[in-house]
Write a protein that holds these residues in place. Structure first.
Motif, PDB file in Angstrom:
ATOM      1  N   SER A  64       0.829  -1.218   0.000  1.00 15.29           N
ATOM      2  CA  SER A  64       0.000   0.000   0.000  1.00 15.29           C
ATOM      3  C   SER A  64       0.856   1.257   0.000  1.00 15.29           C
ATOM      4  CB  SER A  64      -0.914   0.027   1.235  1.00 15.29           C
ATOM      5  OG  SER A  64      -0.211   0.554   2.344  1.00 15.29           O
ATOM      6  N   GLY A 104       3.989   4.074  -0.962  1.00 14.82           N
ATOM      7  CA  GLY A 104       4.268   4.814  -2.191  1.00 14.82           C
ATOM      8  C   GLY A 104       5.034   3.959  -3.184  1.00 14.82           C
ATOM      9  N   ILE A 105       6.175   3.416  -2.758  1.00 15.56           N
ATOM     10  CA  ILE A 105       6.997   2.618  -3.679  1.00 15.56           C
ATOM     11  C   ILE A 105       6.349   1.254  -3.908  1.00 15.56           C
ATOM     12  CG2 ILE A 105       9.263   1.529  -3.988  1.00 15.56           C
ATOM     13  CD1 ILE A 105      10.472   3.943  -2.443  1.00 15.56           C
ATOM     14  N   SER A 116      -0.212  -6.632   2.461  1.00 12.84           N
ATOM     15  CA  SER A 116      -0.341  -5.312   3.087  1.00 12.84           C
ATOM     16  C   SER A 116      -1.157  -5.418   4.368  1.00 12.84           C
ATOM     17  CB  SER A 116      -1.044  -4.363   2.099  1.00 12.84           C
ATOM     18  OG  SER A 116      -1.279  -3.121   2.719  1.00 12.84           O
ATOM     19  N   ALA A 117      -0.841  -4.533   5.309  1.00 16.96           N
ATOM     20  CA  ALA A 117      -1.638  -4.447   6.534  1.00 16.96           C
ATOM     21  C   ALA A 117      -2.714  -3.377   6.393  1.00 16.96           C
ATOM     22  CB  ALA A 117      -0.729  -4.130   7.714  1.00 16.96           C
ATOM     23  N   TYR A 128       1.927  -7.152  11.098  1.00 13.14           N
ATOM     24  CA  TYR A 128       3.384  -7.108  11.187  1.00 13.14           C
ATOM     25  C   TYR A 128       3.912  -8.032  12.297  1.00 13.14           C
ATOM     26  CZ  TYR A 128       2.416  -2.836   8.534  1.00 13.14           C
ATOM     27  OH  TYR A 128       1.960  -1.923   7.606  1.00 13.14           O
ATOM     28  N   SER A 150       8.650  -2.604   3.175  1.00 11.04           N
ATOM     29  CA  SER A 150       8.225  -2.158   4.499  1.00 11.04           C
ATOM     30  C   SER A 150       9.214  -1.148   5.052  1.00 11.04           C
ATOM     31  CB  SER A 150       8.203  -3.337   5.472  1.00 11.04           C
ATOM     32  OG  SER A 150       7.701  -4.474   4.854  1.00 11.04           O
ATOM     33  N   SER A 198      16.129  -0.810   1.383  1.00 12.58           N
ATOM     34  CA  SER A 198      17.007  -0.337   2.456  1.00 12.58           C
ATOM     35  C   SER A 198      17.136   1.172   2.289  1.00 12.58           C
ATOM     36  CB  SER A 198      18.349  -1.070   2.340  1.00 12.58           C
ATOM     37  OG  SER A 198      19.207  -0.704   3.380  1.00 12.58           O
ATOM     38  N   TYR A 221      16.662   5.339  12.472  1.00 10.41           N
ATOM     39  CA  TYR A 221      16.449   4.936  11.067  1.00 10.41           C
ATOM     40  C   TYR A 221      17.756   4.411  10.473  1.00 10.41           C
ATOM     41  CZ  TYR A 221      14.741   5.201   6.219  1.00 10.41           C
ATOM     42  OH  TYR A 221      14.366   4.910   4.925  1.00 10.41           O
ATOM     43  N   LYS A 223      18.403   0.402   9.417  1.00  9.75           N
ATOM     44  CA  LYS A 223      18.715   0.018   8.033  1.00  9.75           C
ATOM     45  C   LYS A 223      20.087  -0.669   7.972  1.00  9.75           C
ATOM     46  CE  LYS A 223      15.086   1.523   5.674  1.00  9.75           C
ATOM     47  NZ  LYS A 223      14.152   0.573   5.015  1.00  9.75           N
ATOM     48  N   THR A 251      12.375   9.631  -2.697  1.00 11.75           N
ATOM     49  CA  THR A 251      11.198   9.351  -3.517  1.00 11.75           C
ATOM     50  C   THR A 251       9.982  10.011  -2.877  1.00 11.75           C
ATOM     51  OG1 THR A 251      12.247   7.227  -3.978  1.00 11.75           O
ATOM     52  CG2 THR A 251       9.944   7.443  -4.632  1.00 11.75           C
ATOM     53  N   THR A 299       7.020  10.113  -1.387  1.00 12.90           N
ATOM     54  CA  THR A 299       6.033   9.271  -0.703  1.00 12.90           C
ATOM     55  C   THR A 299       5.761   9.881   0.679  1.00 12.90           C
ATOM     56  OG1 THR A 299       7.681   7.928   0.434  1.00 12.90           O
ATOM     57  CG2 THR A 299       7.047   7.187  -1.766  1.00 12.90           C
TER      58      THR A 299
HETATM   59  N1  LIG Z   1      10.726   7.459   0.108  1.00 14.60           N
HETATM   60  C1  LIG Z   1      12.051   7.614   0.197  1.00 14.60           C
HETATM   61  O1  LIG Z   1      12.597   8.699  -0.057  1.00 14.60           O
HETATM   62  C2  LIG Z   1      12.916   6.464   0.636  1.00 14.60           C
HETATM   63  C3  LIG Z   1      14.312   6.640   0.629  1.00 14.60           C
HETATM   64  C4  LIG Z   1      15.125   5.593   1.031  1.00 14.60           C
HETATM   65  C5  LIG Z   1      14.548   4.391   1.404  1.00 14.60           C
HETATM   66  N2  LIG Z   1      13.183   4.244   1.403  1.00 14.60           N
HETATM   67  C6  LIG Z   1      12.642   2.953   1.833  1.00 14.60           C
HETATM   68  O2  LIG Z   1      11.706   2.492   0.881  1.00 14.60           O
HETATM   69  C7  LIG Z   1      10.712   1.677   1.543  1.00 14.60           C
HETATM   70  C8  LIG Z   1       9.326   2.098   1.088  1.00 14.60           C
HETATM   71  O3  LIG Z   1       9.087   3.393   1.569  1.00 14.60           O
HETATM   72  P1  LIG Z   1       8.019   4.400   0.946  1.00 14.60           P
HETATM   73  O4  LIG Z   1       8.765   5.620   0.626  1.00 14.60           O
HETATM   74  O5  LIG Z   1       7.206   3.731  -0.094  1.00 14.60           O
HETATM   75  O6  LIG Z   1       7.167   4.710   2.252  1.00 14.60           O
HETATM   76  P2  LIG Z   1       5.603   4.553   2.563  1.00 14.60           P
HETATM   77  O7  LIG Z   1       4.795   5.101   1.458  1.00 14.60           O
HETATM   78  O8  LIG Z   1       5.433   5.135   3.922  1.00 14.60           O
HETATM   79  O9  LIG Z   1       5.405   2.959   2.612  1.00 14.60           O
HETATM   80  C9  LIG Z   1       5.986   2.157   3.614  1.00 14.60           C
HETATM   81  C10 LIG Z   1       5.107   0.948   3.853  1.00 14.60           C
HETATM   82  O10 LIG Z   1       5.677   0.184   4.923  1.00 14.60           O
HETATM   83  C11 LIG Z   1       4.645  -0.548   5.561  1.00 14.60           C
HETATM   84  N3  LIG Z   1       4.720  -0.323   7.019  1.00 14.60           N
HETATM   85  C12 LIG Z   1       4.265   0.743   7.729  1.00 14.60           C
HETATM   86  N4  LIG Z   1       4.467   0.557   9.042  1.00 14.60           N
HETATM   87  C13 LIG Z   1       5.061  -0.647   9.168  1.00 14.60           C
HETATM   88  C14 LIG Z   1       5.489  -1.405  10.290  1.00 14.60           C
HETATM   89  N5  LIG Z   1       5.352  -0.982  11.544  1.00 14.60           N
HETATM   90  N6  LIG Z   1       6.054  -2.618  10.056  1.00 14.60           N
HETATM   91  C15 LIG Z   1       6.204  -3.076   8.793  1.00 14.60           C
HETATM   92  N7  LIG Z   1       5.784  -2.401   7.676  1.00 14.60           N
HETATM   93  C16 LIG Z   1       5.231  -1.204   7.889  1.00 14.60           C
HETATM   94  C17 LIG Z   1       3.309  -0.032   5.030  1.00 14.60           C
HETATM   95  O11 LIG Z   1       2.839  -0.976   4.045  1.00 14.60           O
HETATM   96  P3  LIG Z   1       1.408  -1.763   4.173  1.00 14.60           P
HETATM   97  O12 LIG Z   1       0.442  -0.767   4.752  1.00 14.60           O
HETATM   98  O13 LIG Z   1       1.093  -2.099   2.774  1.00 14.60           O
HETATM   99  O14 LIG Z   1       1.641  -2.917   5.074  1.00 14.60           O
HETATM  100  C18 LIG Z   1       3.702   1.265   4.362  1.00 14.60           C
HETATM  101  O15 LIG Z   1       2.826   1.617   3.369  1.00 14.60           O
HETATM  102  C19 LIG Z   1      10.991   1.812   3.046  1.00 14.60           C
HETATM  103  O16 LIG Z   1      11.742   0.708   3.483  1.00 14.60           O
HETATM  104  C20 LIG Z   1      11.849   3.066   3.121  1.00 14.60           C
HETATM  105  O17 LIG Z   1      12.674   3.059   4.261  1.00 14.60           O
HETATM  106  C21 LIG Z   1      12.358   5.250   1.015  1.00 14.60           C
END
Ligand SMILES: NC(=O)c1ccc[n+]([C@@H]2O[C@H](COP(=O)([O-])OP(=O)(O)OC[C@H]3O[C@@H](n4cnc5c(N)ncnc54)[C@H](OP(=O)(O)O)[C@@H]3O)[C@@H](O)[C@H]2O)c1
Length: 246
Positions: free
Chosen positions: A15, A17-18, A39-40, A60, A86, A142, A159, A163, A194, A196
């Motif tokens: 669910s 962003g990525i 997804s949760a 989770y 996640s 990661s 964080y 990671k 990204t 999100t």
């Molecule tokens: N956005 C960036 O700039 C960026 C940069 C570097 C790394 N990342 C990494 O990319 C990944 C995806 O991030 P995103 O940007 O798409 O963020 P996001 O939109 O917030 O999505 C993260 C997803 O993680 C799941 N989640 C939330 N709380 C959780 C918990 N307590 N335990 C396990 N899963 C949980 C949820 O998925 P469900 O609701 O579907 O379960 C949530 O939608 C993450 O690992 C993030 O650290 C992102």
């Protein structure tokens, strides 16, 4: 005869962003037979009418993760692509720490649970599913800030360290997978900043051309997964396919 699920994709954290961009990318990829989205988030799962997509609700924790993988095993699903998306960076009463005084045990536990423990429990549970002849690439989201050698600014204790712990857990898993699941390639992936929910509060300092859309990042990750050889190693790669130092 039951349906044969070959060449499937599994997206965990579908669910997000990525995660949701990856689901869309796999749905429009003709090589992918079916997409499973764990997804949760009940709301995101909504009214799905796409016959190529199956949502897998989960929580989770380990019993819930095992139950999802059991469902996939019962369906005799052969997975070629797995993305574990996640993660959390901020939340209610949870802000990245700027200095030591900001650290607290509860926030650290929340971050380690979401960013390190949940992903490795998936890797543990998936071992039995990824032991067919089908080549399978597993990418775990990661972050470059988890690189110890790249940490020049400090801060973001929870964080960054969750990671870094994720990377170490994946490294050990890659050694074991190389021995027991010889058809699997593991990637620890840095998507770049990204657009999100996760990055929203921190985007003002990012130049427009450095803030990627989730669709762009999903297409880059798919390219990377499709071009990766199975070498028994964990690769820590960014969106350009360049190696990130540990
Ligand atoms: N956005 C960036 O700039 C960026 C940069 C570097 C790394 N990342 C990494 O990319 C990944 C995806 O991030 P995103 O940007 O798409 O963020 P996001 O939109 O917030 O999505 C993260 C997803 O993680 C799941 N989640 C939330 N709380 C959780 C918990 N307590 N335990 C396990 N899963 C949980 C949820 O998925 P469900 O609701 O579907 O379960 C949530 O939608 C993450 O690992 C993030 O650290 C992102």
């Amino acid at each position: 005869m039951g349906r044969l699920y070959k060449n499937c994709a599994l997206v965990v954290g579908a669910s997000g962003g990525i995660g949701s961009a990856l689901v869309s990318a796999f749905l429009s990829d003709g090589e992918i037979g079916h997409v499973f989205a764990a997804s949760a988030n009940d709301v995101a799962q909504g009214n799905n009418t796409n016959t190529k997509l199956t949502w897998l609700p989960y929580q989770y924790n380990e019993p819930s993760i095992i139950s999802v993988v059991d469902q996939l095993s019962e369906l005799k699903v052969q997975v070629s692509h797995i993305c574990i998306c996640s993660g959390i960076l901020h939340g209610e009463n949870l802000r990245p720490e700027k200095r030591l005084e900001d650290l607290n045990s509860e926030s650290l536990q929340i971050l380690f649970h979401a960013n390190s423990i949940v992903p490795i429990l998936w890797i543990k549970a998936l071992r039995g599913l990824c032991n067919s002849d089908q080549k399978c690439c597993i990418a775990v989201l990661s972050a470059r800030v988890g690189s110890i050698s790249d940490n020049r600014l400090g801060g973001w204790y929870g964080y960054r360290s969750s990671k870094a712990a994720l990377n170490m857990l994946l490294k050990s898993a890659s050694v074991e997978y190389a021995r027991r699941n010889k058809n699997v390639k593991l990637i620890s992936f840095h998507p770049g900043t990204t657009d999100t929910e996760l990055s929203k509060p921190f985007q003002s300092a990012v130049r427009a051309e450095k803030l990627f859309t989730p669709d762009f990042v999903a297409s880059k990750l798919l390219e990377l997964m499709n071009s990766s050889d199975i070498d028994g190693e964990l690769s820590f790669l960014d969106w350009q396919g360049e190696t990130v130092e540990w």
